[in-house]
Design a protein around this motif. Structure first.
Motif, PDB file in Angstrom:
ATOM      1  N   GLU A 629       0.832  -1.197   0.000  1.00  0.00           N
ATOM      2  CA  GLU A 629       0.000   0.000   0.000  1.00  0.00           C
ATOM      3  C   GLU A 629       0.873   1.255   0.000  1.00  0.00           C
ATOM      4  O   GLU A 629       0.552   2.258  -0.645  1.00  0.00           O
ATOM      5  N   ARG A 653      -6.842   7.136   1.917  1.00  0.00           N
ATOM      6  CA  ARG A 653      -7.067   6.019   1.002  1.00  0.00           C
ATOM      7  C   ARG A 653      -6.048   4.906   1.250  1.00  0.00           C
ATOM      8  O   ARG A 653      -6.381   3.737   1.270  1.00  0.00           O
ATOM      9  N   ASN A 657      -7.116   1.345   2.955  1.00  0.00           N
ATOM     10  CA  ASN A 657      -6.987   0.131   2.161  1.00  0.00           C
ATOM     11  C   ASN A 657      -6.392  -1.032   2.944  1.00  0.00           C
ATOM     12  O   ASN A 657      -6.674  -2.189   2.642  1.00  0.00           O
ATOM     13  N   CYS A 660      -9.256  -2.312   4.863  1.00  0.00           N
ATOM     14  CA  CYS A 660     -10.237  -2.848   3.904  1.00  0.00           C
ATOM     15  C   CYS A 660      -9.833  -4.237   3.433  1.00  0.00           C
ATOM     16  O   CYS A 660     -10.681  -5.111   3.264  1.00  0.00           O
ATOM     17  N   SER A 661      -8.550  -4.430   3.209  1.00  0.00           N
ATOM     18  CA  SER A 661      -8.159  -5.722   2.684  1.00  0.00           C
ATOM     19  C   SER A 661      -8.383  -6.826   3.707  1.00  0.00           C
ATOM     20  O   SER A 661      -8.585  -7.974   3.338  1.00  0.00           O
ATOM     21  N   ARG A 667      -8.287  -4.562  -1.525  1.00  0.00           N
ATOM     22  CA  ARG A 667      -8.134  -3.104  -1.445  1.00  0.00           C
ATOM     23  C   ARG A 667      -8.992  -2.472  -2.536  1.00  0.00           C
ATOM     24  O   ARG A 667      -9.432  -3.130  -3.472  1.00  0.00           O
ATOM     25  N   TYR A 670      -7.703   3.651  -5.901  1.00  0.00           N
ATOM     26  CA  TYR A 670      -7.806   4.993  -5.311  1.00  0.00           C
ATOM     27  C   TYR A 670      -8.890   5.848  -5.977  1.00  0.00           C
ATOM     28  O   TYR A 670      -9.321   6.843  -5.422  1.00  0.00           O
ATOM     29  N   PHE A 675     -15.485   3.835  -2.764  1.00  0.00           N
ATOM     30  CA  PHE A 675     -14.453   4.027  -1.746  1.00  0.00           C
ATOM     31  C   PHE A 675     -14.351   5.509  -1.370  1.00  0.00           C
ATOM     32  O   PHE A 675     -14.360   5.886  -0.196  1.00  0.00           O
TER      33      PHE A 675
END
Ligand code: HEM
Length: 882
Positions: A629, A653, A657, A660-661, A667, A670, A675
């Protein structure tokens, strides 16, 4: 045969039947105690008021003496009145009077599969099992005491929400009391809004009311006839069935998840007993599914309505006699104080309170006719030869109003249980649980509940009636199985007592602080734009522990390492509850990890930690995800090229991520619209919650709910986020492979599936949505804000940045980099990578600083300061990356 002959025959048949009835009655009456003369079929129906059977019984007792015969329907029964006669039967001849008499309102449903309405060996075994199991699960012991204390705190929190508005306490008390027995039977309590708890308490309350009315009395006298007549009694079956459905579901779940070596609750123990008895050749089996179901019915019914009616009736009495309530309160203040929950240990030091609760039990007389008994053999009693199986009613009201036992039987007077020196005096004639072999098995539990609930209520509230105390009627509205008080509403003056308590507590504990004003508290002494500075200043004056009032609510501030450590670390358990945070709680409703408390919080937190760990948190796998990331972030940043930019969304972001993953399984790009919308909503809410609007909402939620302003956007944003998360959950559900969970949501869905039949499971769609949002919110805004702040600091102190850059080539850093797998060879040519790493390194320093700061504030001044803190951190305008 002509009509005349038929009429003659019918008339002759009726006359013959009546003559036979009278012969039977005369024969029976010659051997039984005296009583009003019955009519064939209807017995003494005309001599009793079916809506108020107690009054009728009292009149008959005055006329026929302490033992009389009454025909409730076509069969005779014995009514035993006054302490002496009842004691002689139930205690002195306990074995002979131990059987249960027929009682169709229960019997027709339980069908002799339960504890309460069976006899002989089966009853003995079921009762013995119930007593042992209840004791094993804490009845009469410290463990159940703690459960009751915890439930009392839930009740107080619920009642506090009523805020002076006149409230019917019935459901509050029923839910609280029912939860105690539910936690023994099902293994855990229900949330007060849980539909199953509401169904249980509503059905029980409804049946208790029907059974205590004319309909219940008539049903007990003529069950076969009443089955065909319309009336409220027809609802009893449906009410029973509603409870059955819930219990059956729970039993199924218990069967699937049973570990015979580790029983969790009453149901587990019973299932083990069924397994142990399986295959044994028993002519009259005792432990089987239906006897489990019906025993649970007994426990839920016995453990709910009796105690909650006593609480409801008792509260009415204390509103009529506020001077008695005040004396109890003084005793509570002296012995318990206002900082801890009352416990059973306190009881011996509180004779007046103890006496008053006993007097409440005497006066309320919740089960006035006890449950019917019958003779288990031919018995000689008070000069009469009673046949085996004769129906016996121990008239408990007459014991509780016996003038030979109580000085002023018809008056409410706690002195009945106090001696000349003001010490508590036990009275054998107090028999709300009846007496002898069949005495209520829940007595110890009920007494514990009544003491802790009454004292906790008085410690926290002043209940006020909606009418004058002179207008309060204490006589029951109806009597039958139970005694019901007139319905009433009460308004509590909790806020006064609680704020009174808080200031006294502050005085007691020396946790002094600036003097608050009504309503606004200390707001006028605090600079809401720089709360941290205000707190710093106050700590100089009031030390490391002091109280400030943010509005009407007091908060204890812990200042400095020692005070914070003593609370959050040394007394971690006591300080583990989440404080009130209305702006978020209005949306989360106590679901999710961050804003739940008690058992729910523990279960969800444990699940989240384990799952996060399984998905790599603290391990190499997630480290790689972060590195990846970081790479994406640097790529994005590189694109800005000399142009001033706002780092907010770049950073959020990237950070988001990572979580989020783990939570969503992958992910986001962007530029992904969904998102960006989610991040926008989070950011907006973060800013709103950190603004004056958020602060004011948390201090005065009731007022702010009615005012226009940007704070209303907080809830709209939350709703939008919820809808988006719901969509994500839907797609997960559609593609779920239970054997191969991809992420935290999958694991949660699998858990929900597994616990589908668990009536008290903490895993449901609401807790899933809130947990997901908690992790998303928590894992995004905090870290990205720290980073944004970190960059700002580095720009202010370029020398530190330089040193960090330098450090990157030092031995120590090389080690660190190799541990992060950041080999110098992979360094970005334009120095951006170097910046990224240096800022991740610097982040460590900044993160420590801010988290220390945040920890210091979290328990101090509620979560207000976090708002202010965050507010300070955000909002830096534009960075220029050169
Ligand atoms: C203030 C609270 C309570 C009162 C006034 C009360 C009263 C009574 C009375 C009068 C009886 C009939 C006893 C007899 O036949 O002699 C009884 C039986 C029973 N009660 Fe309670 N009770 C209370 C609380 C509880 C609780 C908390 C439970 C649950 C643990 C419970 C479960 C039962 C059961 C299962 C029976 C049937 C016992 C048998 O037939 O052997 N009761 N109760």
């Amino acid at each position: 045969m002509d009509g005349f002959t038929v009429t003659i025959l019918l008339a002759s048949f009726c006359v013959a039947y009546i003559i036979m009835c009278y012969v039977k009655i005369f024969k029976e009456k010659s051997t039984l105690p005296p009583g009003p003369f019955p009519l064939p079929l209807i017995g003494n129906l005309l001599q009793i008021d079916t809506n108020n059977i107690v009054t009728s019984m009292n009149k008959l007792k005055d006329k026929y003496g302490p033992v009389f015969t009454l025909y409730l329907g076509p069969n005779p029964g014995l009514v035993i009145c006054g302490y002496k006669a009842v004691k002689e039967a139930l205690i002195d001849q306990g074995d002979a009077f131990a059987d249960r008499g027929d009682y169709p309102v229960f019997l027709n449903y339980f069908d002799k599969h339960d504890i309460g309405f069976t006899n002989g060996e089966k009853w003995k075994s079921l009762r013995r099992f119930a007593l042992i199991t209840l004791r094993n699960f804490g009845m009469g012991k410290k463990s159940i005491e703690e459960r009751i204390q915890e439930e009392a705190s839930f009740l107080i929190a619920e009642l506090s929400k009523t805020k002076r508005s006149p409230t019917d306490l019935t459901a509050y008390f029923a839910n609280t009391v029912s939860n105690v027995i539910c936690s023994i039977v099902f293994g855990s309590r229900f949330d007060y809004k849980d539909k199953r708890l509401m169904a249980i308490t509503n059905s029980i309350n409804n049946n208790f009311r029907i059974m205590s009315s004319m309909w219940g009395t008539l049903y007990n006298m003529y069950p076969d006839l009443m089955d065909y007549l319309p009336g409220p009694h027809q609802r009893m079956g449906k009410n029973y069935q509603d409870i059955t459905d819930i219990v059956v579901e729970s039993i199924k779940y218990h069967e699937k998840t049973l570990d015979p070596n580790c029983p969790r609750d009453y149901i587990d123990c019973f299932l083990i007993k069924i397994m142990q008895d399986y295959g044994k050749d028993q002519p009259n089996p005792v432990f089987y599914k239906k006897s489990l179901l019906m025993s649970i019915h007994n426990l839920l019914f016995g453990g709910t309505e009796t105690v909650s009616t006593t609480l409801r009736y008792g509260t009415l009495i204390l509103m009529k006699y506020p001077e008695i309530a005040e004396r109890m309160r003084e005793e509570i203040d002296q012995v318990v104080g206002r900082n801890r929950s009352p416990s059973m240990e306190d009881r011996s030091k509180m004779p007046f309170t103890d006496a008053t609760i006993n007097e409440i039990m005497r006066f309320c007389d919740v089960i006035p006719l006890s449950l019917p008994r019958s003779t288990s053999r031919n018995t000689f009693y008070r000069g009469y030869n009673l046949p085996k199986g004769i129906y016996v009613t121990p008239f408990l009201t007459s014991v509780h109003r016996d003038p030979t036992q109580f000085a002023e039987p018809s008056k409410f007077n706690p002195k009945h249980f106090l001696d000349d020196k003001g010490c508590f005096k036990k009275e054998e004639a107090l028999m709300p649980f009846a007496a002898g072999k069949r005495i209520c098995p829940g007595e110890n539990l009920a007494r514990m509940e009544l003491f802790i609930f009454f004292t906790s209520l008085l410690q926290n509230f002043n209940f006020n009636p909606t009418i004058t105390k002179e207008e309060i009627k204490l006589e029951p509205i109806a009597t039958g199985l139970g005694t019901s008080p007139y319905p009433y509403k009460a308004s509590e003056r909790a806020s006064e007592r609680v704020s009174e308590r808080a200031s006294e507590r502050a005085r007691d504990t020396q946790a002094s602080g600036p003097r608050p004003l009504p309503i606004v508290g200390n707001l006028h002494q605090i600079n809401t734009k720089d709360l941290v500075k205000s707190i710093d200043d106050l700590s100089k004056k009031f030390g490391s522990v002091f109280t400030i009032y943010l509005g009407p609510r007091p908060s204890v501030v812990l200042y400095g390492y020692k005070a914070v450590k003593e609370a959050l670390v040394d007394q971690a358990d006591s300080f583990s509850g989440r404080g009130q945070f209305p702006a978020v709680q209005r949306f989360t409703q106590g679901n999710g990890i961050a804003f739940s408390n008690g058992e729910k919080w523990k279960v969800l937190r444990r699940f989240a930690l384990t799952t996060l760990r399984n998905f790599g948190m603290g391990k190499k796998s997630v480290e790689e995800r972060i590195q990846e990331e970081a790479h994406f972030l640097l790529k994005e940043l590189r694109k800005t090229k000399q142009i001033p930019f706002d780092p907010t969304f770049f950073l959020s972001r990237a950070v988001s991520n990572v979580i989020c993953s783990i939570v969503f399984g992958s992910r986001f790009d962007y530029e992904d619209e969904e998102f960006l919308t989610l991040l926008g909503l989070i950011n907006d809410n973060f800013q709103l919650l950190s603004s004056g609007w958020g602060t004011f909402y948390n201090i005065f939620p009731e007022v702010m709910n009615h005012l226009p302003g940007p704070h209303n956007r907080i809830f709209r944003n939350f709703e939008k986020m919820k809808l988006m998360i719901q969509e994500i959950l839907k797609s997960h559900q559609e593609t779920l492979q239970p054997d191969c969970p991809r992420d935290l949501i999958d694991c949660f869905l699998v858990k929900m599936q597994k616990e589908k039949e668990n009536p008290v499971s903490k895993f449901n769609p609401e807790t899933l949505i809130m947990t997901t949002l908690n992790l998303f919110f928590g894992g995004t805004e905090t870290v990205s804000t720290t980073m944004r702040y970190g960059i700002l600091i580095l720009m202010k102190y370029p020398d530190i940045r330089e040193r960090n850059a330098h450090l990157l080539n030092s031995d120590q850093c090389l080690r660190l980099r190799s541990s992060l797998d950041l080999h110098p060879k992979r360094r970005e040519p334009d120095g951006l990578f170097l910046f990224g790493v240096s800022f991740f390194l610097t982040l460590e320093f900044t993160l420590l600083d801010t988290s220390r700061f945040a920890a210091r504030k979290k328990k101090n001044i509620g979560d207000q300061s976090l708002y202010r803190l965050c507010r300070m951190l955000i909002g830096y305008r534009v960075f220029h990356l050169s």
